[in-house]
Write a protein that holds these residues in place. Sequence first.
Motif, PDB file in Angstrom:
ATOM      1  N   VAL A 146      69.393  43.605  39.357  1.00 43.48           N
ATOM      2  CA  VAL A 146      68.061  43.925  40.450  1.00 43.48           C
ATOM      3  C   VAL A 146      67.315  42.747  40.249  1.00 43.48           C
ATOM      4  N   GLN A 147      66.912  41.988  39.281  1.00 47.56           N
ATOM      5  CA  GLN A 147      65.831  40.954  39.401  1.00 47.56           C
ATOM      6  C   GLN A 147      66.539  39.971  40.162  1.00 47.56           C
ATOM      7  N   SER A 148      67.945  39.712  40.040  1.00 44.46           N
ATOM      8  CA  SER A 148      68.410  38.605  40.463  1.00 44.46           C
ATOM      9  C   SER A 148      68.178  38.232  41.887  1.00 44.46           C
ATOM     10  N   GLY A 149      68.113  39.626  42.613  1.00 46.40           N
ATOM     11  CA  GLY A 149      67.876  39.540  44.139  1.00 46.40           C
ATOM     12  C   GLY A 149      69.397  39.658  44.827  1.00 46.40           C
ATOM     13  N   LEU A 150      70.181  40.272  43.998  1.00 47.31           N
ATOM     14  CA  LEU A 150      71.703  40.849  44.724  1.00 47.31           C
ATOM     15  C   LEU A 150      71.381  41.778  45.619  1.00 47.31           C
ATOM     16  N   ASP A 151      71.913  41.314  46.785  1.00 48.22           N
ATOM     17  CA  ASP A 151      71.637  42.316  48.231  1.00 48.22           C
ATOM     18  C   ASP A 151      72.710  43.464  48.285  1.00 48.22           C
ATOM     19  N   ASP A 152      73.889  43.187  48.041  1.00 42.60           N
ATOM     20  CA  ASP A 152      74.806  44.482  48.052  1.00 42.60           C
ATOM     21  C   ASP A 152      75.698  44.116  46.958  1.00 42.60           C
ATOM     22  N   LEU A 153      75.954  45.694  46.122  1.00 44.44           N
ATOM     23  CA  LEU A 153      77.018  45.871  45.242  1.00 44.44           C
ATOM     24  C   LEU A 153      78.208  46.857  45.651  1.00 44.44           C
ATOM     25  N   LEU A 191      61.897  49.301  38.734  1.00 43.41           N
ATOM     26  CA  LEU A 191      61.022  47.854  39.755  1.00 43.41           C
ATOM     27  C   LEU A 191      60.630  48.039  41.109  1.00 43.41           C
ATOM     28  N   GLY A 192      60.931  49.191  41.497  1.00 45.81           N
ATOM     29  CA  GLY A 192      60.334  49.592  42.653  1.00 45.81           C
ATOM     30  C   GLY A 192      61.121  48.626  43.991  1.00 45.81           C
ATOM     31  N   LYS A 193      62.350  48.468  43.897  1.00 47.23           N
ATOM     32  CA  LYS A 193      63.261  47.565  44.578  1.00 47.23           C
ATOM     33  C   LYS A 193      64.388  48.530  45.487  1.00 47.23           C
ATOM     34  N   LYS A 194      64.606  47.829  46.585  1.00 46.34           N
ATOM     35  CA  LYS A 194      65.739  48.727  47.544  1.00 46.34           C
ATOM     36  C   LYS A 194      67.005  48.101  47.226  1.00 46.34           C
ATOM     37  N   ASN A 195      67.167  46.848  46.563  1.00 46.87           N
ATOM     38  CA  ASN A 195      68.290  46.217  46.406  1.00 46.87           C
ATOM     39  C   ASN A 195      68.795  46.096  45.004  1.00 46.87           C
ATOM     40  N   PRO A 196      70.055  46.115  44.775  1.00 47.49           N
ATOM     41  CA  PRO A 196      71.171  45.812  45.691  1.00 47.49           C
ATOM     42  C   PRO A 196      71.510  47.349  46.172  1.00 47.49           C
ATOM     43  N   VAL A 197      71.804  47.073  47.408  1.00 50.30           N
ATOM     44  CA  VAL A 197      72.686  48.728  48.119  1.00 50.30           C
ATOM     45  C   VAL A 197      73.819  48.616  47.477  1.00 50.30           C
ATOM     46  N   ILE A 198      74.230  49.868  47.268  1.00 49.17           N
ATOM     47  CA  ILE A 198      75.283  50.318  46.497  1.00 49.17           C
ATOM     48  C   ILE A 198      76.376  50.869  47.271  1.00 49.17           C
ATOM     49  N   GLU A 199      77.656  50.548  47.448  1.00 54.80           N
ATOM     50  CA  GLU A 199      78.485  51.071  48.041  1.00 54.80           C
ATOM     51  C   GLU A 199      79.845  51.514  47.003  1.00 54.80           C
ATOM     52  N   PHE A 200      80.011  52.767  47.115  1.00 53.71           N
ATOM     53  CA  PHE A 200      81.292  53.355  46.063  1.00 53.71           C
ATOM     54  C   PHE A 200      82.376  53.279  47.029  1.00 53.71           C
ATOM     55  N   GLN A 201      83.242  52.442  46.504  1.00 56.80           N
ATOM     56  CA  GLN A 201      84.443  52.346  47.193  1.00 56.80           C
ATOM     57  C   GLN A 201      85.605  53.140  46.414  1.00 56.80           C
ATOM     58  N   PHE A 202      86.647  53.797  47.162  1.00 59.47           N
ATOM     59  CA  PHE A 202      87.631  54.678  46.405  1.00 59.47           C
ATOM     60  C   PHE A 202      88.726  54.417  47.287  1.00 59.47           C
ATOM     61  N   LEU A 203      89.908  53.789  46.506  1.00 58.98           N
ATOM     62  CA  LEU A 203      91.162  53.546  47.113  1.00 58.98           C
ATOM     63  C   LEU A 203      92.082  54.920  47.141  1.00 58.98           C
ATOM     64  N   ALA A 204      92.491  55.071  48.165  1.00 55.27           N
ATOM     65  CA  ALA A 204      93.257  56.469  48.298  1.00 55.27           C
ATOM     66  C   ALA A 204      94.776  56.339  48.083  1.00 55.27           C
ATOM     67  N   PHE A 205      95.158  57.104  46.980  1.00 54.72           N
ATOM     68  CA  PHE A 205      96.683  56.924  46.544  1.00 54.72           C
ATOM     69  C   PHE A 205      97.182  58.496  46.831  1.00 54.72           C
ATOM     70  N   ARG A 206      98.398  58.602  46.570  1.00 62.47           N
ATOM     71  CA  ARG A 206      98.796  60.206  46.442  1.00 62.47           C
ATOM     72  C   ARG A 206      98.430  60.867  45.106  1.00 62.47           C
ATOM     73  N   HIS A 207      98.206  59.927  43.950  1.00 66.02           N
ATOM     74  CA  HIS A 207      97.807  60.841  42.912  1.00 66.02           C
ATOM     75  C   HIS A 207      96.175  61.014  42.739  1.00 66.02           C
ATOM     76  N   ASN A 208      95.394  60.549  43.484  1.00 68.04           N
ATOM     77  CA  ASN A 208      94.057  60.857  43.542  1.00 68.04           C
ATOM     78  C   ASN A 208      93.440  61.466  45.168  1.00 68.04           C
ATOM     79  N   GLU A 209      94.451  61.625  46.005  1.00 68.09           N
ATOM     80  CA  GLU A 209      93.728  61.962  47.548  1.00 68.09           C
ATOM     81  C   GLU A 209      93.363  63.427  47.329  1.00 68.09           C
ATOM     82  N   HIS A 210      93.716  64.189  46.277  1.00 71.65           N
ATOM     83  CA  HIS A 210      93.503  65.278  46.056  1.00 71.65           C
ATOM     84  C   HIS A 210      91.634  65.387  45.805  1.00 71.65           C
TER      85      HIS A 210
END
Length: 360
Positions: A146-153, A191-210
């Motif tokens: 957070v303190q590094s200034g990272l914008d997107d994670l 720390l009262g920061k808005k960044n990093p903005v966090i995106e949760f990515q999920f790769l869809a396969f047959r074994h996890n699409e449920h």
Amino acid sequence: MFKRLRERYSRVKRHAAALLRYPTARRIMNLARVEYERKTGKSRLRGRPYYIVIDPVNRCNLKCPFCPTGQGALPLPSGSMPLERYREIIDKIAPHAIKLVLYNWGEPFLHRDILDMIRVAHEKKIATSISSNLNILPSGGGEGIVQSGLDDLIVSCDGLSQKSYEKYRRGGILEKVKENLKQIVEARGRLGKKNPVIEFQFLAFRHNEHEIPDVEAFARGLGADFVRICKPYLNVESEEIRPASNPAYVRTQYLDESISQTPRLDIFSPEADQEACVRNFPPPLDCFWPWRAMVINWNGQVDPCCGKNYLEGFGNLFEQDFEEIWNGPRYRFARAWIRGRVKNNPRTKIVCRGCPGYEP
């Protein structure tokens, strides 16, 4: 369709936010010039890339089966970019760079200086993005990020249980991902920061699409700001990990049996039949990379895109001037090829000749 458009809109909005966050007249003018030169198909450019990918380290702590890093199949030897070399590159790109992506084939939090790398870019007012499997954190932990200034994670997590998660993220532990993400979110709030903005990515396969109906609630519960269900690249010959049964989560090249015989991940291999790829996917191609972007490997080698390039690199920023590479013969040929302005040319080892077109 509506959900897909909404996801794309949110991504475009966040890329635009990078320009609005650190605007300069020079960067705005450069962006306009790049887009004009791309639209008109110029091969020699006055504009400079405003989207930069730097791979600080090309090693990973997981063994994902469709990833060339996890399988030890990368064309480059493993290594880490020295911090001083990184500073030299940042000085070269700072006047025109809007977005810096600090990952490609490796797990960026394995680099011992990754937080310093983020800080250096932040000091130059360049927006930064990192994608991580989040099984580890850098030495500064969540607070250091957070303190590094990272914008997107971007957090890559493809299962809501350990059983489904480890099917693809081999060697990964879901509880570590959850704990590390909570640590970052907690530090951000404290720390009262808005960044990093966090995106949760999920790769869809047959074994996890449920699990897809529950992904949003799961990710939001951990503090993610955005959720994205992704269509993964596949090895169509794999019997163990199969594409999702719902075609909405499968890339088009795997839906067409004739195309799936030459999977996109394989076209960059030394054995690829480039001429067959050219016949199947003739130019013009829909690709922005050689106009807007530049990819820089840990050893300084420049590639035209984030693909696995087994063929000729386009230069080396540790050894050559920026202009010598950016408007060099390989970049110029790639731009002309993509626009369909050359047919026969001795530059057969340029990866763009065997690319079926960029699909975001």
